[in-house]
Motif scaffolding. Structure first.
Motif, PDB file in Angstrom:
ATOM      1  N   ILE A 117      -6.430  10.467   8.928  1.00 45.94           N
ATOM      2  CA  ILE A 117      -6.534  10.195   7.490  1.00 45.94           C
ATOM      3  C   ILE A 117      -5.675   8.979   7.129  1.00 45.94           C
ATOM      4  CG2 ILE A 117      -6.104  11.121   5.178  1.00 45.94           C
ATOM      5  CD1 ILE A 117      -6.524  13.936   6.383  1.00 45.94           C
ATOM      6  N   ALA A 118      -4.461   8.938   7.704  1.00 46.81           N
ATOM      7  CA  ALA A 118      -3.573   7.803   7.449  1.00 46.81           C
ATOM      8  C   ALA A 118      -4.191   6.501   7.951  1.00 46.81           C
ATOM      9  CB  ALA A 118      -2.218   8.047   8.118  1.00 46.81           C
ATOM     10  N   ALA A 119      -4.932   6.575   9.058  1.00 49.28           N
ATOM     11  CA  ALA A 119      -5.610   5.380   9.574  1.00 49.28           C
ATOM     12  C   ALA A 119      -6.625   4.863   8.564  1.00 49.28           C
ATOM     13  CB  ALA A 119      -6.288   5.704  10.904  1.00 49.28           C
ATOM     14  N   GLY A 120      -7.335   5.782   7.900  1.00 52.10           N
ATOM     15  CA  GLY A 120      -8.296   5.384   6.885  1.00 52.10           C
ATOM     16  C   GLY A 120      -7.631   4.689   5.718  1.00 52.10           C
ATOM     17  N   ILE A 121      -6.501   5.251   5.277  1.00 48.06           N
ATOM     18  CA  ILE A 121      -5.766   4.627   4.168  1.00 48.06           C
ATOM     19  C   ILE A 121      -5.223   3.263   4.589  1.00 48.06           C
ATOM     20  CG2 ILE A 121      -3.733   4.878   2.685  1.00 48.06           C
ATOM     21  CD1 ILE A 121      -4.238   7.880   2.705  1.00 48.06           C
ATOM     22  N   PHE A 122      -4.771   3.169   5.849  1.00 44.87           N
ATOM     23  CA  PHE A 122      -4.246   1.909   6.376  1.00 44.87           C
ATOM     24  C   PHE A 122      -5.315   0.815   6.378  1.00 44.87           C
ATOM     25  CE2 PHE A 122      -3.782  -0.866  10.103  1.00 44.87           C
ATOM     26  CZ  PHE A 122      -2.539  -1.440   9.852  1.00 44.87           C
ATOM     27  N   LEU A 123      -6.547   1.170   6.764  1.00 38.11           N
ATOM     28  CA  LEU A 123      -7.624   0.179   6.828  1.00 38.11           C
ATOM     29  C   LEU A 123      -8.268  -0.074   5.474  1.00 38.11           C
ATOM     30  CD1 LEU A 123      -9.378   1.299  10.153  1.00 38.11           C
ATOM     31  CD2 LEU A 123      -8.026  -0.770   9.784  1.00 38.11           C
ATOM     32  N   GLY A 124      -7.995   0.789   4.491  1.00 35.39           N
ATOM     33  CA  GLY A 124      -8.628   0.668   3.183  1.00 35.39           C
ATOM     34  C   GLY A 124      -7.900  -0.296   2.266  1.00 35.39           C
ATOM     35  N   SER A 146      -5.725   0.240   0.082  1.00 33.29           N
ATOM     36  CA  SER A 146      -4.331   0.556  -0.217  1.00 33.29           C
ATOM     37  C   SER A 146      -3.361  -0.247   0.643  1.00 33.29           C
ATOM     38  CB  SER A 146      -4.064   2.053  -0.006  1.00 33.29           C
ATOM     39  OG  SER A 146      -4.893   2.820  -0.845  1.00 33.29           O
ATOM     40  N   PHE A 147      -3.797  -0.696   1.836  1.00 30.35           N
ATOM     41  CA  PHE A 147      -2.903  -1.485   2.691  1.00 30.35           C
ATOM     42  C   PHE A 147      -3.583  -2.768   3.171  1.00 30.35           C
ATOM     43  CE2 PHE A 147      -0.880  -2.773   6.620  1.00 30.35           C
ATOM     44  CZ  PHE A 147       0.467  -2.719   6.294  1.00 30.35           C
ATOM     45  N   ALA A 148      -4.599  -2.619   4.043  1.00 33.54           N
ATOM     46  CA  ALA A 148      -5.255  -3.817   4.586  1.00 33.54           C
ATOM     47  C   ALA A 148      -5.891  -4.649   3.482  1.00 33.54           C
ATOM     48  CB  ALA A 148      -6.309  -3.408   5.623  1.00 33.54           C
ATOM     49  N   GLY A 149      -6.521  -3.971   2.532  1.00 30.37           N
ATOM     50  CA  GLY A 149      -7.160  -4.704   1.448  1.00 30.37           C
ATOM     51  C   GLY A 149      -6.165  -5.425   0.565  1.00 30.37           C
ATOM     52  N   MET A 150      -4.938  -4.882   0.480  1.00 28.66           N
ATOM     53  CA  MET A 150      -3.917  -5.484  -0.370  1.00 28.66           C
ATOM     54  C   MET A 150      -3.182  -6.630   0.320  1.00 28.66           C
ATOM     55  SD  MET A 150      -0.742  -3.565  -2.293  1.00 28.66           S
ATOM     56  CE  MET A 150      -1.890  -2.520  -3.187  1.00 28.66           C
ATOM     57  N   TYR A 151      -2.838  -6.427   1.607  1.00 31.49           N
ATOM     58  CA  TYR A 151      -2.019  -7.412   2.311  1.00 31.49           C
ATOM     59  C   TYR A 151      -2.840  -8.346   3.214  1.00 31.49           C
ATOM     60  CZ  TYR A 151       1.770  -4.425   0.713  1.00 31.49           C
ATOM     61  OH  TYR A 151       2.641  -3.700  -0.072  1.00 31.49           O
ATOM     62  N   PHE A 157     -13.023   9.742   7.923  1.00 31.42           N
ATOM     63  CA  PHE A 157     -11.643   9.561   7.476  1.00 31.42           C
ATOM     64  C   PHE A 157     -11.426   8.150   6.932  1.00 31.42           C
ATOM     65  CE2 PHE A 157     -10.861  12.906  10.816  1.00 31.42           C
ATOM     66  CZ  PHE A 157     -10.567  13.905   9.913  1.00 31.42           C
ATOM     67  N   VAL A 158     -11.933   7.175   7.678  1.00 30.00           N
ATOM     68  CA  VAL A 158     -11.731   5.792   7.248  1.00 30.00           C
ATOM     69  C   VAL A 158     -12.518   5.511   5.974  1.00 30.00           C
ATOM     70  CG1 VAL A 158     -12.062   3.379   7.876  1.00 30.00           C
ATOM     71  CG2 VAL A 158     -11.150   4.986   9.547  1.00 30.00           C
ATOM     72  N   PHE A 159     -13.714   6.058   5.880  1.00 29.57           N
ATOM     73  CA  PHE A 159     -14.498   5.862   4.668  1.00 29.57           C
ATOM     74  C   PHE A 159     -13.760   6.464   3.464  1.00 29.57           C
ATOM     75  CE2 PHE A 159     -17.888   6.989   1.653  1.00 29.57           C
ATOM     76  CZ  PHE A 159     -18.441   5.733   1.470  1.00 29.57           C
ATOM     77  N   THR A 160     -13.122   7.625   3.681  1.00 26.64           N
ATOM     78  CA  THR A 160     -12.305   8.219   2.616  1.00 26.64           C
ATOM     79  C   THR A 160     -11.147   7.299   2.261  1.00 26.64           C
ATOM     80  OG1 THR A 160     -12.859  10.442   3.394  1.00 26.64           O
ATOM     81  CG2 THR A 160     -10.944  10.244   1.955  1.00 26.64           C
ATOM     82  N   GLY A 161     -10.513   6.714   3.305  1.00 23.47           N
ATOM     83  CA  GLY A 161      -9.418   5.785   3.057  1.00 23.47           C
ATOM     84  C   GLY A 161      -9.862   4.550   2.307  1.00 23.47           C
ATOM     85  N   LEU A 162     -11.075   4.069   2.609  1.00 23.48           N
ATOM     86  CA  LEU A 162     -11.605   2.902   1.904  1.00 23.48           C
ATOM     87  C   LEU A 162     -11.820   3.204   0.420  1.00 23.48           C
ATOM     88  CD1 LEU A 162     -14.192   1.676   4.562  1.00 23.48           C
ATOM     89  CD2 LEU A 162     -12.018   0.614   3.993  1.00 23.48           C
ATOM     90  N   ARG A 163     -12.084   4.473   0.114  1.00 15.65           N
ATOM     91  CA  ARG A 163     -12.270   4.872  -1.281  1.00 15.65           C
ATOM     92  C   ARG A 163     -10.946   5.127  -1.993  1.00 15.65           C
ATOM     93  NH1 ARG A 163     -17.064   9.400  -1.453  1.00 15.65           N
ATOM     94  NH2 ARG A 163     -18.791   7.951  -1.724  1.00 15.65           N
TER      95      ARG A 163
END
Length: 778
Positions: free
Chosen positions: A97-104, A106-111, A358-364
């Motif tokens: 789940i954290a990997a999804g947030i990392f790629l979404g 919240s992190f990758a999209g921001m930085y 998980f990653v799709f959830t993180g992207l959202r």
């Protein structure tokens, strides 16, 4: 002549083909239209490098190429984060789940916005979503199959009380919470009924798969508490999914009255599946419940049932995932069949497709939307309501049905686990428009927090309310003169260790014990295959025990750290000796390989001990040294390491004595010689025994226990043919190192070896004739 004819025919065929192809291409040029010629002329004006770059960029941004790159990235990042979480004692699902947030965003999209826009362009998310939904359908199918309905029947009364209390409390708090947050956070056009019901059910979910894995890893699977928790979670799962189906029907229908038609259709669907489809599948499963029987046509039938069930529930209006779950529940109850089918589906679902979800959830999940203190206060409020409702509700209900406070708190902690199932519910709510992006992000954070807190909560309960009684297998062992714990990886290896253990226990003592321990990595097991795996693992050992007439206690449990659990078991069970085994594949490329006839390279003896996990791949010297050192330093009893080389019987045994450090081996010899038909040769390679008359006299006196079966030899007396007739060598750890370093000739012909580390001879309990050794002042 035949070869020449073949060559000539080949040349003629290629020549004719080339001529025909040239003729067709030449004639085809006159058919080209003018606009094609114009385009070709323009293309000729472009440099070849620019043409290559245009083609390459087009291929790179093609939807299929993007999707494949996304899958590769997702799997790699999910594995890395899962590994890191496992190292800190958290479920791997948290890392995914954290990997999804990392790629979404919240992190990758921001930085790293350029990377994010290239890797996850908006137009590609639809493909990723549908593929992740397929993974979820397969996963929910597996979850349905892992539910043991027979267990639900036996524990139904208590489980229903706890399970329903763990739904009612958080559901009520969720609906109450909706009063506070509806006006600010509900999407436009969503009624309070729909919003409040969805918040309630989102707070009520328990993650059955994560809970089951934690129960296995903590060794609770076979305990009454573990069975109770699994049953509660399964009941919770079924109840929550039924409520969720009703909530979805109400949301999609727009009102409660119009949703009644959807609920009636759903009831008819469930009735059809249970009364018509399930009996048909049961007969089919009973008939084809063997590996060769699951042919492609048979497997296709079950997959068609899965997809039809998902399709029906999607059309009815209660989501395709409910249909997949229901299809898993009605699969044949034959355990062998379920094991075979899960093996076919699980790897593709869990490793390849589920991380996409998980990653799709993180992207959202846009954590950046929570950009002020008030929004984080609301997040904390949602999390508190979820924890209090689930934890308190489960704990109070468990105490009400006469569970102890310790067990009640453990049940409450485990039922508070949400993980993947929570994300499934949240994504459904997001898809049907009930949850806004802000609430979705808050709920994802709540799911992560409540899952992460389960492990630490259980540790705190163990610390402040320790279990009063020992493990079941330890409490069943009475104090004995000599008890051995054998920790084995492969069943055949355990069989050989049991054979050696039979030599060491005293046959005339009614209180002797042998415990066979098998620890399996928890990731290899699920609720369905554990029992059969345990049976197959211990079957060869049970056969050997019957043949030897040697009673033993079996101990099996999943483990996250196998060497740690071996140490803990050895130290807590009042054993007199721990025996572990080593696989043959370890010897490849080592000096030991030469010793046992495999190869001729040289390494230090420390590399012998890559034994603990039983894995036969990717060995590393530092890991072996650390594991060996950890066990030898941590285990309080003598440790025997069996290096097995086709050990068929254990009747001819020799024991080398190098120095006073090996005196304890004479105690083993005294025990072994009591077994009839066993012959022992005591080897004096450096003349140490000859220089100490009292030791020599002791050996001769041991020989009086079994006349003619205890012989003293020096190294010159041992020849290659004689050594190869021996079954087993027993040697001290220090002496083994010395023999390896000195490249003793007799070592190159040695049979199977039991290396024993016993720094204190007192660790071996004295038997009735120990006075012989005491007289020699050993």
């Amino acid at each position: 002549m035949k070869n020449l004819r073949n060559v000539l025919f080949y040349i003629v065929t290629i020549g004719a083909f080339s001529a025909l192809l040239y003729t067709f291409m030449y004639q085809g040029r006159f058919l080209e239209k003018a606009n094609i010629a114009t385009a070709a002329s323009a293309l000729n004006n472009t440099s070849s490098w620019d043409q290559f770059l245009d083609t390459f960029v087009h291929n790179l941004t093609h939807p299929l190429a993007i999707l494949l790159l996304q899958i590769i990235t997702i799997i790699l990042v999910a594995r890395i984060f899962g590994f890191l979480c496992k190292k800190i004692g958290q479920p791997t699902v948290i890392g995914e789940i954290a990997a999804g947030i990392f790629l979404g965003p919240s992190f990758a999209g921001m930085y790293f916005p350029e990377f994010s826009s290239f890797m996850f362009p908006t137009q590609s998310l639809g493909n990723l979503q549908f593929l992740s939904q397929i993974g979820l359908i397969l996963f929910m199918f597996i979850i349905g199959m892992e539910l043991d309905l027979k267990t639900l029947k036996t524990k139904a009364q208590e489980a229903i009380v706890i399970s329903h209390a763990s739904i009612i409390f958080p559901f009520a708090l969720g609906v109450g919470l909706a009063l506070y947050i509806y006006k600010q956070f509900a999407p436009d056009g969503i009624s309070f009924l729909s919003f409040s019901l969805f918040i309630g059910i989102a707070l009520s979910i328990t993650a059955f798969p994560v809970l089951a894995r934690i129960v296995q890893e903590r060794g609770l699977s076979k305990t009454k508490l573990g069975t109770m928790v699994i049953t509660c979670a399964a009941t919770d799962d079924i109840t929550a999914w039924c409520i969720l189906a009703a909530v979805i029907a109400i949301v999609k229908a727009g009102s409660f009255i119009s949703s009644i038609y959807t609920i009636i259709l759903a009831g008819a669907y469930v009735l059809l599946m249970m009364k018509a489809v399930k009996p048909f599948l049961q007969r089919l499963g009973d008939h084809y419940s063997y590996k060769e029987g699951l042919t492609k046509p048979v497997v296709a039938v079950f997959f068609v049932v899965l997809l039809l069930s998902s399709y029906c529930t999607e059309v009815i209006g209660i989501h395709a995932l409910f249909g997949a779950f229901m299809a898993g529940v009605i699969m044949p109850s034959n355990q062998r069949f379920r094991n075979l089918f899960i093996e076919k589906v699980e790897d593709v679902s869990m490793v390849l497709l589920l991380p996409l979800f998980f990653v799709f959830t993180g992207l959202r999940t846009q954590i950046g939307l929570l950009n002020d203190a008030y929004l984080w206060q609301v997040t904390a409020l949602i999390t508190a309501a979820a924890v209090v409702g689930k934890f308190v509700g489960s704990t109070v209900a468990a105490k009400f049905v006469n569970q102890s406070w310790r067990d009640s708190l453990i049940i409450g902690s485990l039922m508070n686990t949400r993980g993947l199932m929570e994300l499934v519910v949240l994504n459904i709510g997001y898809d049907i428009g009930v949850l806004s992006p802000e609430i979705f992000a808050m709920m994802v954070i709540m799911a992560l927090f409540t899952t992460c807190m389960t492990g630490p909560a259980l540790d705190l309960i163990d610390k402040f309310m320790p279990e009063k009684k020992q493990n079941d297998f330890i409490s069943s062992l009475e104090p004995s003169r000599f008890t051995i714990l054998i920790a084995f990886a492969s069943p055949q290896g355990g069989r050989k260790m049991l054979r050696i253990s039979n030599l060491l226990v005293e046959k005339d003592a009614s209180d002797t014990n042998v415990t066979a321990l098998h620890l399996s990595p928890s990731s290899y097991l699920n609720q369905v295959n554990t029992e059969e795996y345990q049976h197959e693992t211990f079957r060869p050992i049970q056969e050997e025990a019957r043949k030897l007439r040697l009673p033993f206690v079996s101990l099996f449990k999943p483990s996250q750290s196998i060497e740690h659990d071996i140490i803990e078991t050895a130290n807590s069970g009042e054993f007199d000796m721990l025996m572990i085994g080593i696989g043959r594949s370890v010897f490849e490329g080592t000096f030991l390989g030469k010793v046992l006839g495999f190869t001729n390279k040289i390494i230090s003896p420390e590399r012998l001990f890559d034994t603990i996990t039983g894995k036969k791949r990717f060995f590393h010297q530092d890991v072996f040294d650390e594991r060996t050192s950890h066990i030898l330093k941590s285990v309080k009893v003598p440790v025997g390491i069996l290096i097995e080389k086709d050990l068929g019987k254990a009747e001819d045994i020799f024991i080398p004595i190098f120095s006073e450090k090996d005196h304890f081996l004479l105690q083993l010899a005294q025990k072994i010689v009591r077994t009839e038909s066993v012959n022992i040769i005591i080897l004096d390679p450096f003349g140490y025994i000859e220089m100490h008359a009292e030791i020599k006299d002791t050996i001769l006196e041991i020989g009086t226990i079994a006349p003619g079966r205890v012989v003293l030899h020096n190294e010159k007396a041992l020849e290659k043919d004689f050594m190869q007739k021996q079954d087993l060598m027993i040697i001290g750890l220090d002496s083994w190192k010395q023999a390896v370093e000195s490249h003793s000739l007799w070592l190159s012909y040695s049979p199977s070896v039991l290396i024993v580390n016993a720094p204190h001879a007192a660790n071996f309990p004295a038997s009735a004739d120990m006075s012989i050794l005491e007289a020699a002042k050993i």
